[in-house]
Design an enzyme around this catalytic site. Structure first.
Site, PDB file in Angstrom:
ATOM      1  N   LYS A  33       0.814  -1.221   0.000  1.00 34.21           N
ATOM      2  CA  LYS A  33       0.000   0.000   0.000  1.00 34.21           C
ATOM      3  C   LYS A  33       0.849   1.273   0.000  1.00 34.21           C
ATOM      4  O   LYS A  33       0.477   2.261  -0.644  1.00 34.21           O
ATOM      5  CB  LYS A  33      -0.958   0.008   1.189  1.00 34.21           C
ATOM      6  CG  LYS A  33      -0.326   0.117   2.559  1.00 34.21           C
ATOM      7  CD  LYS A  33      -1.378   0.101   3.646  1.00 34.21           C
ATOM      8  CE  LYS A  33      -0.763   0.176   5.029  1.00 34.21           C
ATOM      9  NZ  LYS A  33      -0.099   1.467   5.281  1.00 34.21           N
ATOM     10  N   THR A  34       1.984   1.256   0.690  1.00 30.72           N
ATOM     11  CA  THR A  34       2.842   2.445   0.683  1.00 30.72           C
ATOM     12  C   THR A  34       3.389   2.705  -0.715  1.00 30.72           C
ATOM     13  O   THR A  34       3.477   3.852  -1.172  1.00 30.72           O
ATOM     14  CB  THR A  34       3.993   2.291   1.686  1.00 30.72           C
ATOM     15  OG1 THR A  34       3.456   2.046   2.994  1.00 30.72           O
ATOM     16  CG2 THR A  34       4.849   3.547   1.724  1.00 30.72           C
ATOM     17  N   ASP A 241      -3.713   7.473   4.781  1.00 25.65           N
ATOM     18  CA  ASP A 241      -3.255   6.099   5.019  1.00 25.65           C
ATOM     19  C   ASP A 241      -3.870   5.587   6.320  1.00 25.65           C
ATOM     20  O   ASP A 241      -4.226   6.370   7.211  1.00 25.65           O
ATOM     21  CB  ASP A 241      -1.730   6.090   5.115  1.00 25.65           C
ATOM     22  CG  ASP A 241      -1.151   4.687   5.054  1.00 25.65           C
ATOM     23  OD1 ASP A 241      -1.891   3.745   4.694  1.00 25.65           O
ATOM     24  OD2 ASP A 241       0.043   4.527   5.370  1.00 25.65           O
ATOM     25  N   GLU A 242      -3.980   4.268   6.458  1.00 26.16           N
ATOM     26  CA  GLU A 242      -4.523   3.616   7.662  1.00 26.16           C
ATOM     27  C   GLU A 242      -5.887   4.211   8.047  1.00 26.16           C
ATOM     28  O   GLU A 242      -6.144   4.521   9.212  1.00 26.16           O
ATOM     29  CB  GLU A 242      -3.533   3.752   8.834  1.00 26.16           C
ATOM     30  CG  GLU A 242      -2.149   3.206   8.562  1.00 26.16           C
ATOM     31  CD  GLU A 242      -2.088   1.675   8.547  1.00 26.16           C
ATOM     32  OE1 GLU A 242      -3.149   1.031   8.657  1.00 26.16           O
ATOM     33  OE2 GLU A 242      -0.979   1.142   8.398  1.00 26.16           O
ATOM     34  N   GLN A 272      -7.844  -4.981   9.766  1.00 31.06           N
ATOM     35  CA  GLN A 272      -6.756  -4.619  10.683  1.00 31.06           C
ATOM     36  C   GLN A 272      -7.129  -3.441  11.589  1.00 31.06           C
ATOM     37  O   GLN A 272      -6.247  -2.759  12.118  1.00 31.06           O
ATOM     38  CB  GLN A 272      -5.488  -4.280   9.888  1.00 31.06           C
ATOM     39  CG  GLN A 272      -4.944  -5.451   9.085  1.00 31.06           C
ATOM     40  CD  GLN A 272      -3.610  -5.128   8.437  1.00 31.06           C
ATOM     41  OE1 GLN A 272      -2.581  -5.035   9.089  1.00 31.06           O
ATOM     42  NE2 GLN A 272      -3.631  -4.947   7.119  1.00 31.06           N
ATOM     43  N   ARG A 621       1.778 -11.032  10.426  1.00 32.99           N
ATOM     44  CA  ARG A 621       3.104 -10.407  10.547  1.00 32.99           C
ATOM     45  C   ARG A 621       4.182 -11.348  10.022  1.00 32.99           C
ATOM     46  O   ARG A 621       5.304 -10.918   9.743  1.00 32.99           O
ATOM     47  CB  ARG A 621       3.436 -10.064  12.002  1.00 32.99           C
ATOM     48  CG  ARG A 621       2.545  -9.072  12.725  1.00 32.99           C
ATOM     49  CD  ARG A 621       2.297  -7.824  11.959  1.00 32.99           C
ATOM     50  NE  ARG A 621       1.098  -7.936  11.145  1.00 32.99           N
ATOM     51  CZ  ARG A 621       0.793  -7.156  10.129  1.00 32.99           C
ATOM     52  NH1 ARG A 621       1.629  -6.213   9.752  1.00 32.99           N
ATOM     53  NH2 ARG A 621      -0.328  -7.310   9.444  1.00 32.99           N
TER      54      ARG A 621
END
Length: 675
Positions: A33-34, A241-242, A272, A621
């Site tokens: 995503k970044t 973002d997020e 998330q 993770r």
């Protein structure tokens, strides 16, 4: 333009070129995503020929903001060279292009961006541009003084609890007047009185607190249409973002800024969303298409981090949630190893199994820094830390303080040290005013100057000496403190350490001191209760024999805590702290009903869904290997618990898992492992 899109998959390219109108990008873990956000910014600049300062990108951490700035700068430099290859031959043009990467969009956290706006517009809300930002300590100082002036008892209304309510109100955009109108019950009525006085005092001091930064910008926009239009015209493209972690105030700020051009792109993953406890509202991302009916929705489902087994297992857990957007992550990586599900006899067996598995991993050339141990609550780290210290295995804690370095634990250890050694002046100075006895540094220095005349030990001197130039009320408190220590010293002859600890905590009323009405206070008290589990193994003999041994081992543990950040070390952290990170191998411990999912969540469906999301975050993770570990019995919070295995374990199909258990023979034979 083609260079911007190279090395992006089809969905990522689609997300990058969808630059007009509202866009929702659902980005699963490890989906890049970044990379999409930074390429999207570069694409807008190159395609629309827009000034970079007309683009706003909002992140949640300064680290993420710096990373995004760096990547965008590199991309813009690449675009400049591609569009003007002749510049490579002209040193002057080359210099200009290399420095053009600093002309990048406005990228920062919600709070840093709001500070930037308020520095320009502060006078419109009655502040000077040189305003101060108060931290938690400053806020408590102001609130305590206000409560004292208003004759509101801090024992009845804990200042931290009052500030917590004020913070929640600001995050919901309720100013002091609005909060007063809807205050429900005596406690909230008192909070509203403090809230009103607190805001007046902040303005007198030309100060804003952390929550004010966002709320005051929103109020500025709502009350000044011209100012709102100014920033709407400035930020023609807004990216967040997020987005699943936004609260109501952050949602409102973004909505106001993007309302004119409607070029809003939000990136996030509802699976998330794990920060409800600090105000995050998952409805912001789930209802995005309702709030922006013309929105495009793009799913990033290709995962570049984990094996397919890890993705499939995590999906089986999260798919039980009702409130979610459907997606199915996939990977081009190999199927991978099965999820290891291990049943330990107790928390000691849990820790020893982890040590043994880490030894196997290091033999396979897996670095310690690529291994993480995750848990639901900080108190669970204690048994893991002890086994790591025993085997001298390097570790570091992220998002928390090591167990024996936590303030509340250090306070109690200082009491025990003073009981063991009444001349331990360092411990005495630490705890003479804990819990609060109105015995500050000035009083302490006066007392120590006086008792130096006596030949008795410090505690006996405190108990027997009538200090000059000290009020009688303070002398009484000093003697009471010394009497508690002396009584504990008498008890070490006949009681166990756990019994001594229990007597001490009751004598100083430490539970009341530490449980201050906030979630943080509850967590700190849980850590104190966990200390009982730590001392239990020293209970085979009276405290007189074993207290010294216990304190020596604690001192050694503290020395070993000083590990260089550059060292190859295993990472220990809570599941909440792990979000955004990745490791080769992940151990999730305490996979039991009551821990994960947490006991506070079991009866509430929405809380249970967040627990599932938390487990999902933990599993995803890992790149290669996941261990899920539970214990048949566990000593935690000072008591022995026998909880069922977590329901999340039963969600994972047998074909994706490998099961092992620790067989404990209660006749005293060795522990063995069986499949």
């Amino acid at each position: 333009m083609e260079n911007i899109l190279e090395n992006l998959n089809e969905r990522q390219q689609k997300a990058v070129v969808a630059i007009d109108g509202p866009v929702l990008i659902i980005a699963g873990p490890g989906s890049g995503k970044t990379k999409v956000l930074t390429h999207r910014i570069a694409y807008i600049i190159d395609n629309k020929k827009i000034n970079p300062t007309n683009i706003l990108a909002v992140t949640f951490t300064n680290k993420a903001a710096q990373e995004m700035k760096s990547r965008v700068g590199t991309l813009l430099e690449k675009i400049a060279y591609t569009n003007n290859p002749e510049s490579l031959k002209n040193p002057e043009d080359k210099f200009k292009i290399q420095n053009s990467k600093f002309k990048i969009p406005v990228i920062g956290t919600f709070h840093s961006i709001c500070v930037r706006i308020l520095r320009q517009e502060a006078e419109l809300i009655g502040y000077k541009k040189e305003f101060t930002i108060y931290d938690d300590s400053d806020q408590q100082t102001v609130v305590k003084k206000i409560m004292k002036d208003l004759k509101i008892s801090p024992e009845q209304f804990n200042p931290r609890a009052v500030l917590s309510h004020i913070s929640n109100a600001k995050n919901e955009l309720k100013d002091a007047e609005k909060f007063s109108n809807i205050a429900d019950g005596y406690f909230e009525e008192q909070v509203s009185v403090v809230y009103n006085a607190y805001q007046k005092k902040l303005k007198e001091h030309n100060a804003l607190d952390f929550d004010d930064l966002i709320m005051q910008v929103i109020l500025l926009f709502l009350n000044n249409a011209d100012i709102l239009r100014k920033y709407q015209n400035k930020f023609q493209y807004v990216m967040v973002d997020e987005y699943q972690d936004t609260n109501y105030a952050q949602y409102k700020l973004v909505d106001l800024l993007s309302n004119a051009h409607r070029n809003l792109c939000v990136v996030g993953d509802d699976w998330q969303s794990i920060y409800k406890w600090r105000g995050a509202d998952i409805r912001n991302i789930l209802d995005f298409e309702k709030n922006y009916s013309e929105a495009k929705v793009i799913l990033l489902e290709q995962n570049y981090r984990s094996t397919q087994t890890i993705l499939d297992a995590s999906y089986q857990i999260i798919s039980r949630n009702v409130n979610r957007k459907e997606k199915k992550l996939w990977s081009e990586k190999e199927t991978g190893e099965p999820i290891m599900i291990y049943e330990a006899a107790d928390e000691k067996g849990e820790a020893e199994f982890i040590i043994a598995e880490i030894a196997k991993l290091t033999n396979k050339k897996i670095n310690l820094k690529d291994i993480a141990i995750l848990y639901r609550t900080n108190a669970q780290s204690r048994s893991i830390e002890e086994i790591f210290l025993k085997y001298a295995l390097p570790y570091k804690i992220v998002g928390g303080i090591k167990f024996y370095l936590r303030k509340e634990i250090k306070d109690i250890i200082a009491y025990l040290r003073l009981i063991q050694n009444p001349n331990d002046l360092v411990s005495l100075e630490r705890i003479i005013n804990i819990p609060k006895r109105d015995l500050g540094q000035v009083t302490f220095k006066k007392v120590m100057t006086e008792i130096e005349k006596d030949n008795k030990n410090i505690i006996e001197a405190l108990f027997s000496h009538n200090c000059e130039n000290i009020p009688e009320s303070k002398i009484k408190k000093i003697k009471n403190f010394a009497e508690i220590i002396l009584k504990c010293q008498d008890k070490i002859e006949s009681v166990k350490i756990s019994e001594l600890l229990s007597y001490l905590l009751k004598s100083i009323n430490y539970e009341k001191h530490i449980k201050d009405g906030t979630d943080e206070g509850e967590k700190r008290w849980e850590n104190v209760k966990e200390l009982f589990s730590a001392v239990e193994k020293y209970d085979n003999l009276p405290a007189k024999e074993n207290l010294k041994i216990f304190l020596e081992e604690i001192a050694l543990a503290t020395d070993l805590d000083k590990i260089d950040d550059t060292q190859d070390a295993v990472t220990l952290m809570t599941l909440h702290s792990a979000k955004g990170l990745e490791f080769d191998t992940v151990f999730i411990i305490g996979m039991e009903e009551g821990l994960l999912p947490h006991s506070r969540s079991i009866q509430e469906p929405s809380e249970m869904e967040e627990e599932r999301r938390l487990c999902y975050v933990g599993i995803t993770r890992a790149k290669r290997k996941v261990y899920l570990i539970y214990a048949r019995i566990r000593k935690i919070y000072g008591s022995t618990q026998a909880n069922m295995p977590s329901r999340f374990i039963s969600d994972i199909p047998e074909k994706l898992a490998e099961f092992k258990r620790e067989e404990y023979n209660y006749l005293g034979e060795d522990v063995i492992e069986v499949d």
